[in-house]
Design an enzyme around this catalytic site. Sequence first.
Site, PDB file in Angstrom:
ATOM      1  N   HIS A 154       0.896  84.336  85.241  1.00 53.19           N
ATOM      2  CA  HIS A 154       1.373  85.571  84.626  1.00 53.19           C
ATOM      3  C   HIS A 154       2.310  85.246  83.468  1.00 53.19           C
ATOM      4  CE1 HIS A 154       1.342  89.779  84.518  1.00 53.19           C
ATOM      5  NE2 HIS A 154       1.456  90.048  85.806  1.00 53.19           N
ATOM      6  N   GLU A 227     -10.175  89.460  76.971  1.00 53.11           N
ATOM      7  CA  GLU A 227      -9.808  90.818  76.529  1.00 53.11           C
ATOM      8  C   GLU A 227      -8.576  90.654  75.669  1.00 53.11           C
ATOM      9  OE1 GLU A 227      -7.822  93.826  75.882  1.00 53.11           O
ATOM     10  OE2 GLU A 227      -7.479  94.143  78.036  1.00 53.11           O
ATOM     11  N   CYS A 261      -3.094  97.348  74.489  1.00 51.37           N
ATOM     12  CA  CYS A 261      -4.213  96.992  73.608  1.00 51.37           C
ATOM     13  C   CYS A 261      -5.015  98.223  73.215  1.00 51.37           C
ATOM     14  CB  CYS A 261      -5.126  95.984  74.306  1.00 51.37           C
ATOM     15  SG  CYS A 261      -4.340  94.399  74.660  1.00 51.37           S
TER      16      CYS A 261
END
Length: 450
Positions: A154, A227, A261
């Site tokens: 993370h 992504e 995003c």
Amino acid sequence: MLFKSINPFSQDVIAEYESLTISELNKKLRLSEAAFKNWKKTSFQQRADKMRKLAEVLRANKEKLGLLITNEMGKIISESIAEVEKSASNCDYYADYAEEMLKDQYYDTAFKSMSVYDPMGAVFAVMPWNYPFWQVLRYAAPTIMAGNVTLLKHASNVIGCAKAIENAFLEAGFPEGVFQQISIEISQVESVIASHIVQGITLTGSEGAGSSVAGLAGKHIKKSVMELGGSDAFIVLNDANLEKAAEVAAHSRMLNAGQACICAKRFIVIEKVADEFVSLFSKNIQSLKQGNPLEQGIQLGPLARLDLADTLANQLEKSLQQGAKLVLGGAHDNCNFQPTLIDFVSVDSIAFQEETFGPLATVIRAKDENDSVVIANNHRYGLAAAIWTENRENAYKLARKIEAGNVFVNSLVLSDSRIPFGGIKKSGYGRELGTVGIREFMNMKSIVIE
């Protein structure tokens, strides 16, 4: 290396975490390998029982976990709690439908022909801080329901969230090693990707991070899903419901303080209605209440880090120098950045060309419908887009022309467990969510029996 968790609003240090040593990392890799050997043999029903229990654990602790999200990355508390709830719903969804999504497929040939889906092994995930629970459960729920195991790296500012997610998996009864968070330095990433234990890599993050990790995945011949960044177009046509469009535009741009995003970033408006739309858009933005993200009624919190605020301020300054007009906002104090709107943005400006990750909305005026599509597609990113018009038939035709992985009409762009999500061009490749998403890290094996 020492990772620090810093409250973006107060700048207080919440916690500090040590990175794993090489021996500690190798131990976790071996544990992942051992866990996969057993987990891949479990039935869908056994996996689903634990995944539903995970959803229960998340919901039972949503206030505590929401507080952790807000303290680590600054999201307003209502959005943080909603993120935990959405993550729990995703767990339930894949518990309900994973078996159906991965059932054998038969083909009409002279022989008995079929395709079966086998889990690949350990999937290494590099995840961002902006949705520290949703981004993780978005990939982890389908990956684990499919019989794979996972290792999570993370973002360094939300390691508390990573540990909380791992604890939730253990509390739900998942075997040790099925889900592990690994606090590692960037220099250790290649060793994880290179390991024979890791068979797939998924990353959600910046274009730069994606390029680096995708390159390593290619070097070591590992399947990957990326992504990446987005600069989503929000097209407003002459026949749009301007009041509704302006209301959703403010929500779409300022959600999570603009740090998503799929936040709308480029508002492409037909000249004929541009003045009216900008006026309505400005009023909606001005109505937002900014402040301490833990206080009820606050609609806009701080940016997650000081460097993000500085970057956004620099993008704004350069765009104004390039001819954009400031409509409102523009100032910032530490991580607290005023919601900002600029108009008359050119396609050559920084605000158009770069991803602006924060509460900065840019309006680009288009001559007509065709021009709006050209402007929307004139970008290296292609994650998502929105079209606002009362003509649904025309909207469908325009949506087919938009170069993006997702196009929404008269709606806020959101990710949904049922719908494949991902981008094209520099926004990445591969898909998460839906049936397509769960199959990304499966071996689709064809079997033919004479």
